[in-house]
Design an enzyme around this catalytic site. Structure first.
Site, PDB file in Angstrom:
ATOM      1  N   SER B 119      28.144 -18.865  18.025  1.00 58.08           N
ATOM      2  CA  SER B 119      26.344 -19.247  19.070  1.00 58.08           C
ATOM      3  C   SER B 119      25.634 -19.630  18.296  1.00 58.08           C
ATOM      4  O   SER B 119      24.405 -19.455  18.910  1.00 58.08           O
ATOM      5  CB  SER B 119      26.595 -17.902  19.868  1.00 58.08           C
ATOM      6  OG  SER B 119      26.529 -16.702  18.892  1.00 58.08           O
ATOM      7  N   LYS B 156      21.841 -13.126  17.461  1.00 60.21           N
ATOM      8  CA  LYS B 156      21.101 -13.702  18.263  1.00 60.21           C
ATOM      9  C   LYS B 156      19.494 -14.308  17.551  1.00 60.21           C
ATOM     10  O   LYS B 156      19.004 -13.165  16.641  1.00 60.21           O
ATOM     11  CB  LYS B 156      20.876 -13.326  19.860  1.00 60.21           C
ATOM     12  CG  LYS B 156      21.116 -13.708  20.824  1.00 60.21           C
ATOM     13  CD  LYS B 156      22.046 -15.299  20.866  1.00 60.21           C
ATOM     14  CE  LYS B 156      23.696 -14.919  21.569  1.00 60.21           C
ATOM     15  NZ  LYS B 156      24.718 -14.405  21.062  1.00 60.21           N
TER      16      LYS B 156
END
Lengths: 198, 198
Positions: B119, B156
């Site tokens: 990610s 993230k």
DNA sequence: GATTAAATAAAACATATGTTTCATTAGCAA
DNA sequence: TTGCTAATGAAACATATGTTTTATTTAATC
């Protein structure tokens, strides 16, 4: 038979670790004793026992090391940054040394370079990243090497082609062409990239 | 007035560095004297002088450190690898500690995690890379954070949107969607990525 | 509670290390 | 060369540290 106090053992080990952490050197028996609330002879016996058991290493004055520690750190040279291209890996160019844990990066001798240019971006090496290089003059095919092309040291992937009597140096950037040389001096093999995220 | 021998000074400093390198602890006066071919009192005087001059630090038995050294290494915890997702950053999960030079990565407290999934590939964080995380519970907008979403810790990019009363967690992968949460626990900020090239 | 054995800590001891003293040596200048 | 000054190293000293001894305490068992 009464069993030795496991808690005290753990406390000694922890104290030794934390003291070394704080001060950069080992504590004395007395300091450990004070630290864990025990006496010098007791600490001495425990440490001797733990030394025999391999829990920690003890070898004379102010010289206890937890086996869990990673005292073995590889010495890493950092040459002064140069404007363009990579510097030659020479001892006299080293301006600073740091140590990196062997358990993470393996044994040296290492050099730490800053990557410049973007010929290796597809290998994850971006401009400005640190590249940890193990100094060696040979390399397995396919490794990322610091190769001396002419007077300049560059990072390229190493593909010897003995059947063609040449060496292919492959930039990991699809917009760039492979470089072919008759021979080149290998100065080291890239081991790891340190990418700053801050 | 005769000037003190700069060569001997340099020799002492070098010896101290190399000895510490080799043994992980400081040499004694006698060992230094033997090493540089001088006598104990002379070494003592030189070291006292060098200590005053700030060339090295001396503070008692087997405790000399070159000022050029980088004794200050940050303690870094390494939690045990977990199958999927990132483990919670808890002291009891730490299986191992290593030390990393402050001069390269700054001050801790640090944790070292292995990145899983992809990610964050556009931020240069690939599956299997080590991610050095500074443990803190707040972060500046735009930083890569370890955020606890539900029960899972994820990497993230952090974009708080106070005007919308929500937080945007941005995966650096254009095929993935941003995640919006009302709130989330920040466990740390990613400082560096270690990418293995071997 | 009495008995026993192990663990402990106080003290004495031994050793290693740091520090000072002092006579000697080495360099320098007149 | 001679005389002076500073640096040196051998030895003596002081101190810190490690090690052993021994009496005491503690905990377990009967």
């Amino acid at each position: 038979m009464r069993s030795k106090d496991k808690t005290l053992m753990a406390a000694i080990e922890r104290f030794v670790c934390e003291y070394a952490d704080r001060h950069g050197y080992s504590p004395s028996m007395q300091e450990i004793a004070d630290g864990v609330g025990s006496s010098k002879p007791t600490v001495y016996r425990y440490i001797s026992q733990m030394n025999r058991d391999g829990i920690l290493e003890y070898s004379g004055v102010r010289n206890v090391h937890s086996a869990k520690d990673n005292p073995s750190a590889a010495r890493v040279g950092i040459p002064g940054r140069v404007a363009c291209g990579l510097p030659k890996l020479a001892e006299e160019n080293i301006e600073e040394y740091v140590k990196l844990p062997v358990s993470l990066f393996g044994e040296g001798p290492f050099y730490l370079l800053t990557a410049s240019g973007n010929s290796m971006i597809e290998a994850g090496i971006d401009d400005g990243d640190w590249v940890l290089v193990r100094q060696q003059d040979t390399a397995e095919p396919g490794k990322v090497v610091v190769a001396l092309i002419g007077d300049e040291a560059t990072l390229k992937r190493y593909y010897p082609e003995p059947e063609n009597h040449r060496i292919r140096l492959h930039p990991e950037n699809s917009t760039m062409e492979d470089i072919y040389v008759d021979s080149c001096e290998i100065q080291g093999v890239a081991v790891s990239v340190f990418k700053d995220l801050t």
